[in-house]
Design an enzyme around this catalytic site. Structure first.
Site, PDB file in Angstrom:
ATOM      1  N   LYS A 133     -11.534   3.044   8.424  1.00 46.27           N
ATOM      2  CA  LYS A 133     -12.870   3.647   8.530  1.00 46.27           C
ATOM      3  C   LYS A 133     -13.659   3.039   9.695  1.00 46.27           C
ATOM      4  O   LYS A 133     -14.583   3.655  10.212  1.00 46.27           O
ATOM      5  CB  LYS A 133     -13.611   3.451   7.205  1.00 46.27           C
ATOM      6  CG  LYS A 133     -14.881   4.260   7.116  1.00 46.27           C
ATOM      7  CD  LYS A 133     -15.609   4.018   5.809  1.00 46.27           C
ATOM      8  CE  LYS A 133     -16.888   4.843   5.777  1.00 46.27           C
ATOM      9  NZ  LYS A 133     -17.744   4.440   4.653  1.00 46.27           N
ATOM     10  N   GLU A 175      -9.392  13.398  -4.444  1.00 50.34           N
ATOM     11  CA  GLU A 175     -10.510  12.776  -3.734  1.00 50.34           C
ATOM     12  C   GLU A 175     -11.843  13.507  -3.876  1.00 50.34           C
ATOM     13  O   GLU A 175     -12.882  12.872  -4.001  1.00 50.34           O
ATOM     14  CB  GLU A 175     -10.140  12.569  -2.266  1.00 50.34           C
ATOM     15  CG  GLU A 175      -8.973  11.586  -2.067  1.00 50.34           C
ATOM     16  CD  GLU A 175      -9.226  10.199  -2.647  1.00 50.34           C
ATOM     17  OE1 GLU A 175     -10.387   9.870  -2.958  1.00 50.34           O
ATOM     18  OE2 GLU A 175      -8.245   9.454  -2.807  1.00 50.34           O
ATOM     19  N   GLN A 205       0.894  -1.163   0.000  1.00 49.23           N
ATOM     20  CA  GLN A 205       0.000   0.000   0.000  1.00 49.23           C
ATOM     21  C   GLN A 205       0.929   1.209   0.000  1.00 49.23           C
ATOM     22  O   GLN A 205       1.461   1.590   1.033  1.00 49.23           O
ATOM     23  CB  GLN A 205      -0.914  -0.033   1.230  1.00 49.23           C
ATOM     24  CG  GLN A 205      -1.648   1.276   1.521  1.00 49.23           C
ATOM     25  CD  GLN A 205      -2.518   1.767   0.369  1.00 49.23           C
ATOM     26  OE1 GLN A 205      -3.230   0.988  -0.263  1.00 49.23           O
ATOM     27  NE2 GLN A 205      -2.440   3.058   0.067  1.00 49.23           N
ATOM     28  N   CYS A 206       1.139   1.800  -1.184  1.00 46.01           N
ATOM     29  CA  CYS A 206       2.179   2.827  -1.313  1.00 46.01           C
ATOM     30  C   CYS A 206       1.689   4.256  -1.085  1.00 46.01           C
ATOM     31  O   CYS A 206       2.494   5.135  -0.800  1.00 46.01           O
ATOM     32  CB  CYS A 206       2.847   2.722  -2.677  1.00 46.01           C
ATOM     33  SG  CYS A 206       3.905   1.259  -2.794  1.00 46.01           S
ATOM     34  N   TYR A 208     -12.256  14.814   0.752  1.00 47.06           N
ATOM     35  CA  TYR A 208     -13.268  14.062   0.006  1.00 47.06           C
ATOM     36  C   TYR A 208     -14.591  14.838  -0.022  1.00 47.06           C
ATOM     37  O   TYR A 208     -15.137  15.135  -1.084  1.00 47.06           O
ATOM     38  CB  TYR A 208     -13.539  12.701   0.667  1.00 47.06           C
ATOM     39  CG  TYR A 208     -12.414  11.701   0.639  1.00 47.06           C
ATOM     40  CD1 TYR A 208     -11.263  11.880   1.409  1.00 47.06           C
ATOM     41  CD2 TYR A 208     -12.499  10.543  -0.134  1.00 47.06           C
ATOM     42  CE1 TYR A 208     -10.242  10.941   1.413  1.00 47.06           C
ATOM     43  CE2 TYR A 208     -11.479   9.599  -0.149  1.00 47.06           C
ATOM     44  CZ  TYR A 208     -10.352   9.806   0.624  1.00 47.06           C
ATOM     45  OH  TYR A 208      -9.341   8.875   0.617  1.00 47.06           O
ATOM     46  N   GLU A 226      -7.064   2.577  -5.445  1.00 44.32           N
ATOM     47  CA  GLU A 226      -7.290   2.671  -6.889  1.00 44.32           C
ATOM     48  C   GLU A 226      -6.073   2.277  -7.713  1.00 44.32           C
ATOM     49  O   GLU A 226      -5.748   2.951  -8.685  1.00 44.32           O
ATOM     50  CB  GLU A 226      -7.725   4.098  -7.220  1.00 44.32           C
ATOM     51  CG  GLU A 226      -6.672   5.204  -6.938  1.00 44.32           C
ATOM     52  CD  GLU A 226      -6.714   5.817  -5.542  1.00 44.32           C
ATOM     53  OE1 GLU A 226      -7.237   5.160  -4.614  1.00 44.32           O
ATOM     54  OE2 GLU A 226      -6.234   6.941  -5.384  1.00 44.32           O
ATOM     55  N   ASP A 229      -0.208  10.864   6.122  1.00 45.31           N
ATOM     56  CA  ASP A 229      -1.127   9.900   6.745  1.00 45.31           C
ATOM     57  C   ASP A 229      -1.791  10.504   7.988  1.00 45.31           C
ATOM     58  O   ASP A 229      -2.904  10.130   8.345  1.00 45.31           O
ATOM     59  CB  ASP A 229      -0.389   8.615   7.144  1.00 45.31           C
ATOM     60  CG  ASP A 229      -0.029   7.772   5.927  1.00 45.31           C
ATOM     61  OD1 ASP A 229      -0.754   7.852   4.916  1.00 45.31           O
ATOM     62  OD2 ASP A 229       0.974   7.048   5.991  1.00 45.31           O
ATOM     63  N   HIS A 289     -11.411   6.953  -9.922  1.00 43.45           N
ATOM     64  CA  HIS A 289     -10.017   7.381  -9.847  1.00 43.45           C
ATOM     65  C   HIS A 289      -9.273   7.133 -11.163  1.00 43.45           C
ATOM     66  O   HIS A 289      -8.225   7.751 -11.394  1.00 43.45           O
ATOM     67  CB  HIS A 289      -9.287   6.642  -8.722  1.00 43.45           C
ATOM     68  CG  HIS A 289      -9.390   7.314  -7.384  1.00 43.45           C
ATOM     69  ND1 HIS A 289      -9.020   8.620  -7.181  1.00 43.45           N
ATOM     70  CD2 HIS A 289      -9.810   6.850  -6.180  1.00 43.45           C
ATOM     71  CE1 HIS A 289      -9.202   8.928  -5.896  1.00 43.45           C
ATOM     72  NE2 HIS A 289      -9.681   7.875  -5.267  1.00 43.45           N
ATOM     73  N   HIS A 312     -16.168   4.392  -6.678  1.00 43.32           N
ATOM     74  CA  HIS A 312     -15.156   5.370  -6.258  1.00 43.32           C
ATOM     75  C   HIS A 312     -13.789   5.015  -6.853  1.00 43.32           C
ATOM     76  O   HIS A 312     -13.140   5.859  -7.485  1.00 43.32           O
ATOM     77  CB  HIS A 312     -15.088   5.414  -4.727  1.00 43.32           C
ATOM     78  CG  HIS A 312     -14.098   6.403  -4.194  1.00 43.32           C
ATOM     79  ND1 HIS A 312     -14.450   7.683  -3.834  1.00 43.32           N
ATOM     80  CD2 HIS A 312     -12.761   6.318  -4.004  1.00 43.32           C
ATOM     81  CE1 HIS A 312     -13.366   8.328  -3.434  1.00 43.32           C
ATOM     82  NE2 HIS A 312     -12.327   7.523  -3.520  1.00 43.32           N
ATOM     83  N   GLU A 313     -13.387   3.773  -6.687  1.00 44.09           N
ATOM     84  CA  GLU A 313     -12.056   3.379  -7.182  1.00 44.09           C
ATOM     85  C   GLU A 313     -12.003   3.455  -8.709  1.00 44.09           C
ATOM     86  O   GLU A 313     -11.002   3.878  -9.281  1.00 44.09           O
ATOM     87  CB  GLU A 313     -11.677   1.976  -6.688  1.00 44.09           C
ATOM     88  CG  GLU A 313     -11.741   1.768  -5.175  1.00 44.09           C
ATOM     89  CD  GLU A 313     -11.131   2.877  -4.329  1.00 44.09           C
ATOM     90  OE1 GLU A 313     -10.172   3.513  -4.801  1.00 44.09           O
ATOM     91  OE2 GLU A 313     -11.631   3.121  -3.215  1.00 44.09           O
TER      92      GLU A 313
HETATM   93 ZN    ZN Z   1     -10.320   7.844  -3.299  1.00 44.33          ZN
END
Ligand code: ZN
Length: 580
Positions: A533, A302, A121-122, A367, A255, A359, A283, A279-280
């Site tokens: 989330k 976003e 997860q970059c 968003y 995404e 982060d 992107h 959503h993805e």
């Molecule tokens: Zn997004």
């Protein structure tokens, strides 16, 4: 020194990476990758080249190098000295078992329990913990890659597969990424995964015990792609495959181009979470094709993507559902704005993030505030004129990197005076929400809102969809009297509910209200999912009350090894803030 990005050592005066060739050997025993990478430059270069790295051991390089001590947030600058007319450099290195982009799962953390699993997860600035690179979205790069993995496992990558060769105990999978990407979209996973076809350009990958349910949940993906193309133009990435991650995946989705990563929490059996797939997919235009130049302009990724996601939902499911999602987003935005009361500068759309970890700055604000800004523009101009603007934005910056100023300039050029008319300065550079903004309105929304504040009748409650329940719970003022929580749960069995979105909305409200009867279920959810989330509101709710604060610490101590490094960091931050 002229840095391009507050979160990268990349310097605009130095060589620019155009492409890289990467070979990674995956070791599940040491939890490390052994890598060789060749960076190819856009033009012959000489002198200093600064690369981003984090926790990498550099074993060798084709040019002289110095690895500087790590700085917090940015990691270690790898300073190379390029001889005259250098067109490429080769580096050999090893990753750390603590690489911030990687999660190494033991077999018992997967659905089958038989094999280990590894994924990357970059985003935002973790690519540098996997490969030394110019880790800024301002420098797009193509690549080729090979993954050397145990033969029992499969390597998948957000790239085009070129084939697999087995060599005894090991297998090598090769890939190429022909479209230039920002480094945060570099992504791969290794595990026991199989696939099912979903449509002419999509398949879903998942662990064998999950894949059929996933294929049913996401069967509508081709109609979603077609709806998106009607709205935003041709899909530029050829494939839209999906990979269902283990439950510790920290996000709803990521995404990654050609291969979107999704949390298994979306598989609810009722397709109530397919908005995350929309959503993805969105992107693919907003974010992957037109990319924020750095994290200070994250809302351009976003806010636009939430806007696009709800346009797809509206096209496929109707305006009522899109309005419900907009209202849910608004509830989450209000809560997030309240949480940032002491750091209001992070609720601007255009943020200043020098010295701030992206982060840590991450929230729902870019968003949902970004979405409201775009909806306000759309309402001011009318949909037709706004769509012209949107298409101009997407075509002018295709495969490019954008800043907030680029968007303001486009507004001013296409619709002179519009930025002043909507008070764009207040949206972009002031905290909180401007007084005048678009608001969702719909009959179903009004009905749900009308019930807030009392116990719905059995008929009313049963007529709610999962999304309406979630909205009802999010809109219910917290805390509730414990008796009111018990009455709701007795009538509608919310604690037993299987839809994780709805369940977490309920558990958060009940925990904030001091309803001890739900705490067992809260523990179970915090042990099962690593999706931020869910983790963030539940940990916050536990930490907000003196009687449940110790429980939050106990659960975190126990579950921490199961969480992704990013999630560990975020939850640790919540615990520290609560004890400060
Ligand atoms: Zn997004």
């Amino acid at each position: 020194m002229a840095r391009l990005d507050p979160h990268s050592y990349a310097d605009r005066a130095q060589a620019v990476t155009k492409s890289f060739d990467l070979a990674l050997e995956v070791c599940f025993v040491s939890h490390t990758l052994r890598g060789t990478v060749t960076l190819h430059f856009a033009a012959p270069a000489a002198g200093t080249l600064d690369l981003d790295t984090r926790d990498l051991v550099i074993e060798g390089a084709s040019v002289p190098f110095v690895l500087h001590p790590a700085e917090p947030i940015l990691g270690s600058r790898l300073e190379l000295t390029l001889p005259p007319a250098t067109t490429a450099v080769e580096l050999r290195y090893r990753t750390s078992p603590e690489a911030s982009a990687l999660q190494w799962l033991f077999p018992e953390q997967t659905a089958s329990g038989k094999h280990p699993f590894l994924f990357s997860q970059c985003q935002a600035i973790h690519a540098r913990s996997v490969v030394p690179c110019q880790d800024t979205p301002a420098i797009r790069q193509t690549y080729s890659a090979s993954l050397d993995v145990p033969a029992a496992l499969r390597g998948v990558m957000a790239a085009a597969p070129l084939g697999r060769q087995e060599r005894g105990e090991r297998a090598v999978e090769r890939f190429v990424m022909p479209q230039p990407i920002p480094p945060y979209l570099f992504a791969f996973a290794v595990g026991e995964v199989v696939s099912r076809e979903l449509g002419p350009r999509s398949r879903v990958w998942a662990e064998p015990s999950v894949v059929d349910a996933a294929a049913r949940e996401f069967e509508g993906v081709e109609s979603m792609l077609e709806a998106a193309e009607r709205l935003f133009g041709p899909y530029d990435w050829e494939r839209f495959d999906l990979l269902v991650m283990p439950p510790s995946f920290p996000y709803g989705g990521m995404e990654n181009p050609r291969l979107t990563f999704l949390t298994p929490a979306l598989i609810t059996g009722d397709k109530s979470q397919v908005n995350v797939v929309a959503h993805e997919l969105s992107h693919s235009w907003t974010g992957n094709l037109v990319t924020n130049a750095n994290a200070e302009h994250f809302w351009l990724n976003e806010g636009f993507t939430v806007f696009a996601e709800r346009r797809i939902l509206e096209a496929l499911e109707g305006a009522e559902l899109a309005a419900l999602h907009a209202a849910l987003g608004r509830e989450e935005l209000d809560k997030s704005l309240a949480l940032f009361a002491e750091r209001p500068e992070l609720t601007r759309l255009r943020t200043a993030l020098t010295g701030v970890d992206p982060d840590e700055a991450f929230s729902i604000v870019p968003y949902e505030k970004g979405y409201l800004f775009l909806k306000t523009l759309e309402a001011t101009l009318g949909r037709e004129r706004f769509d012209v603007l949107l298409k101009t934005w997407l075509s002018e910056h295709r495969f490019g990197a954008v800043t907030t100023s680029d968007f303001v300039a486009l507004l001013e050029r296409c619709e002179p005076g519009l930025p002043q008319r909507v008070n764009a300065a207040a949206w972009l550079d002031a905290p909180g929400l401007p007084a005048h903004h678009w608001q969702p309105a719909s009959a179903r929304l009004e009905r749900v809102r009308g019930l807030v504040g009392r116990l719905p009748t059995a008929a009313e409650g049963q007529s709610f969809t999962a999304t309406e329940w979630q909205l009802f719970l999010e809109a219910t003022p917290s805390p509730l009297p414990v008796e009111a929580c018990r009455a709701l749960d007795t009538a509608f069995a919310l604690t037993a509910c299987k839809n994780p979105e709805l369940l977490v909305a309920w558990l958060t409200l009940a925990t904030e209200s001091g309803d001890a009867a739900v705490l067992g279920r809260v523990e179970e959810v915090l042990g099962r999912f690593g999706r931020l989330k869910y983790l963030k509101p539940l940990y916050r709710a536990l930490l907000a009350r003196p009687d449940t604060k110790p429980l939050a610490r106990n659960i975190f101590d126990r579950e921490r090894p199961r969480y992704h490094p990013i999630a560990q960091q975020v939850v640790k931050g919540l615990l520290e803030a609560a004890s400060a």
